[in-house]
Design a protein around this motif. Structure first.
Motif, PDB file in Angstrom:
ATOM      1  N   GLY A   1       8.857   2.588  -3.784  1.00  0.00           N
ATOM      2  CA  GLY A   1       8.644   1.312  -4.901  1.00  0.00           C
ATOM      3  C   GLY A   1       7.268   0.285  -4.540  1.00  0.00           C
ATOM      4  N   ARG A   2       6.587   0.732  -3.736  1.00  0.00           N
ATOM      5  CA  ARG A   2       5.625  -0.309  -2.902  1.00  0.00           C
ATOM      6  C   ARG A   2       6.199  -1.682  -2.632  1.00  0.00           C
ATOM      7  N   GLY A   3       7.702  -1.585  -2.420  1.00  0.00           N
ATOM      8  CA  GLY A   3       8.053  -3.053  -1.979  1.00  0.00           C
ATOM      9  C   GLY A   3       7.941  -3.186  -0.712  1.00  0.00           C
ATOM     10  N   TYR A   4       8.376  -4.344  -0.368  1.00  0.00           N
ATOM     11  CA  TYR A   4       8.168  -4.789   1.167  1.00  0.00           C
ATOM     12  C   TYR A   4       9.413  -4.590   1.834  1.00  0.00           C
ATOM     13  N   VAL A   5      10.558  -4.583   1.439  1.00  0.00           N
ATOM     14  CA  VAL A   5      11.799  -4.454   2.019  1.00  0.00           C
ATOM     15  C   VAL A   5      11.727  -3.419   3.077  1.00  0.00           C
ATOM     16  N   ARG A   6      11.381  -2.046   2.781  1.00  0.00           N
ATOM     17  CA  ARG A   6      11.413  -0.876   3.297  1.00  0.00           C
ATOM     18  C   ARG A   6       9.891  -0.401   3.730  1.00  0.00           C
ATOM     19  N   ARG A   7       8.849  -1.634   3.753  1.00  0.00           N
ATOM     20  CA  ARG A   7       7.584  -1.222   4.206  1.00  0.00           C
ATOM     21  C   ARG A   7       6.795  -0.354   3.104  1.00  0.00           C
ATOM     22  N   GLY A   8       7.152   0.030   1.996  1.00  0.00           N
ATOM     23  CA  GLY A   8       6.429   0.687   0.922  1.00  0.00           C
ATOM     24  C   GLY A   8       5.132  -0.020   0.604  1.00  0.00           C
ATOM     25  N   ASP A   9       5.016  -1.325   0.739  1.00  0.00           N
ATOM     26  CA  ASP A   9       3.750  -2.027   0.536  1.00  0.00           C
ATOM     27  C   ASP A   9       2.768  -1.516   1.838  1.00  0.00           C
ATOM     28  N   GLN A  10       3.325  -1.336   2.623  1.00  0.00           N
ATOM     29  CA  GLN A  10       2.436  -0.986   3.796  1.00  0.00           C
ATOM     30  C   GLN A  10       1.929   0.347   3.679  1.00  0.00           C
ATOM     31  N   LYS A  11       2.745   1.290   3.085  1.00  0.00           N
ATOM     32  CA  LYS A  11       2.641   2.556   3.134  1.00  0.00           C
ATOM     33  C   LYS A  11       1.430   2.795   1.958  1.00  0.00           C
ATOM     34  N   ALA A  12       1.338   2.093   0.757  1.00  0.00           N
ATOM     35  CA  ALA A  12       0.522   1.838  -0.262  1.00  0.00           C
ATOM     36  C   ALA A  12      -0.685   1.334   0.298  1.00  0.00           C
ATOM     37  N   ALA A  13      -0.586   0.442   1.165  1.00  0.00           N
ATOM     38  CA  ALA A  13      -1.711  -0.021   1.762  1.00  0.00           C
ATOM     39  C   ALA A  13      -2.545   0.746   2.537  1.00  0.00           C
ATOM     40  N   ASP A  14      -1.863   1.457   3.394  1.00  0.00           N
ATOM     41  CA  ASP A  14      -2.677   2.553   4.247  1.00  0.00           C
ATOM     42  C   ASP A  14      -3.287   3.705   3.151  1.00  0.00           C
ATOM     43  N   TYR A  15      -2.443   3.906   2.319  1.00  0.00           N
ATOM     44  CA  TYR A  15      -3.180   5.044   1.279  1.00  0.00           C
ATOM     45  C   TYR A  15      -4.485   4.124   0.714  1.00  0.00           C
ATOM     46  N   VAL A  16      -4.383   3.361   0.229  1.00  0.00           N
ATOM     47  CA  VAL A  16      -5.654   2.781  -0.344  1.00  0.00           C
ATOM     48  C   VAL A  16      -6.885   2.606   0.711  1.00  0.00           C
ATOM     49  N   ARG A  17      -6.442   2.098   2.046  1.00  0.00           N
ATOM     50  CA  ARG A  17      -7.540   1.979   2.839  1.00  0.00           C
ATOM     51  C   ARG A  17      -7.983   3.519   3.324  1.00  0.00           C
ATOM     52  N   SER A  18      -7.164   4.238   3.347  1.00  0.00           N
ATOM     53  CA  SER A  18      -7.578   5.839   3.684  1.00  0.00           C
ATOM     54  C   SER A  18      -8.442   6.398   2.432  1.00  0.00           C
ATOM     55  N   ARG A  19      -8.283   6.001   1.386  1.00  0.00           N
ATOM     56  CA  ARG A  19      -9.082   6.507   0.131  1.00  0.00           C
ATOM     57  C   ARG A  19     -10.455   5.698   0.211  1.00  0.00           C
ATOM     58  N   PHE A  20     -10.510   4.388   0.692  1.00  0.00           N
ATOM     59  CA  PHE A  20     -11.862   3.738   0.880  1.00  0.00           C
ATOM     60  C   PHE A  20     -12.592   4.322   1.726  1.00  0.00           C
ATOM     61  N   ARG A  21     -11.895   4.759   2.910  1.00  0.00           N
ATOM     62  CA  ARG A  21     -12.649   5.352   3.889  1.00  0.00           C
ATOM     63  C   ARG A  21     -13.260   6.738   3.685  1.00  0.00           C
ATOM     64  N   GLN A  22     -12.464   7.442   2.883  1.00  0.00           N
ATOM     65  CA  GLN A  22     -12.955   8.935   2.415  1.00  0.00           C
ATOM     66  C   GLN A  22     -13.994   8.553   1.401  1.00  0.00           C
ATOM     67  N   LEU A  23     -14.101   7.585   0.566  1.00  0.00           N
ATOM     68  CA  LEU A  23     -15.252   7.495  -0.171  1.00  0.00           C
ATOM     69  C   LEU A  23     -16.392   6.669   0.327  1.00  0.00           C
ATOM     70  N   ASN A  24     -16.561   6.363   1.680  1.00  0.00           N
ATOM     71  CA  ASN A  24     -17.351   5.513   2.498  1.00  0.00           C
ATOM     72  C   ASN A  24     -17.924   4.304   1.729  1.00  0.00           C
ATOM     73  N   LEU A  25     -16.643   3.439   1.446  1.00  0.00           N
ATOM     74  CA  LEU A  25     -16.853   2.200   0.698  1.00  0.00           C
ATOM     75  C   LEU A  25     -17.158   1.370   1.801  1.00  0.00           C
ATOM     76  N   GLN A  26     -18.154   0.383   1.709  1.00  0.00           N
ATOM     77  CA  GLN A  26     -18.421  -0.776   2.622  1.00  0.00           C
ATOM     78  C   GLN A  26     -17.240  -1.890   2.582  1.00  0.00           C
ATOM     79  N   PRO A  27     -16.535  -1.938   3.774  1.00  0.00           N
ATOM     80  CA  PRO A  27     -15.599  -2.855   3.859  1.00  0.00           C
ATOM     81  C   PRO A  27     -16.052  -4.325   3.440  1.00  0.00           C
ATOM     82  N   LEU A  28     -15.424  -5.103   2.799  1.00  0.00           N
ATOM     83  CA  LEU A  28     -15.479  -6.587   2.517  1.00  0.00           C
ATOM     84  C   LEU A  28     -14.882  -7.416   3.301  1.00  0.00           C
TER      85      LEU A  28
END
Length: 71
Positions: free
Chosen positions: A33-60
């Motif tokens: 549920g992307r909630g913070y109680v069971r670290r779903g928010d961290q899993k979602a954030a890891d997913y998004v970071r991974s996609r940004f890297r795959q797309l070779n986006l420049q981090p801000l």
């Protein structure tokens, strides 16, 4: 000729198959549920970071991560 507008060419703004896949991934039960109680928010954030890297986006921000307080 002046004043003549060339015919418009259709442009696809998004890959809808990829959009649907991303939505499925982010709403999957594994994301908890992307909630913070069971670290779903961290899993979602890891997913998004991974996609940004795959797309070779420049981090801000370092590691594509911008911290913010929860109040």
């Amino acid at each position: 000729m002046l004043g003549v507008i060339p015919p418009l060419t259709p442009v696809v703004a998004q890959d809808m198959t990829r959009v649907r896949r991303t939505i499925q991934d982010l709403t999957a039960p594994d994301m908890l549920g992307r909630g913070y109680v069971r670290r779903g928010d961290q899993k979602a954030a890891d997913y998004v970071r991974s996609r940004f890297r795959q797309l070779n986006l420049q981090p801000l921000a370092p590691n594509y991560t911008q911290a913010f307080p929860l109040m």
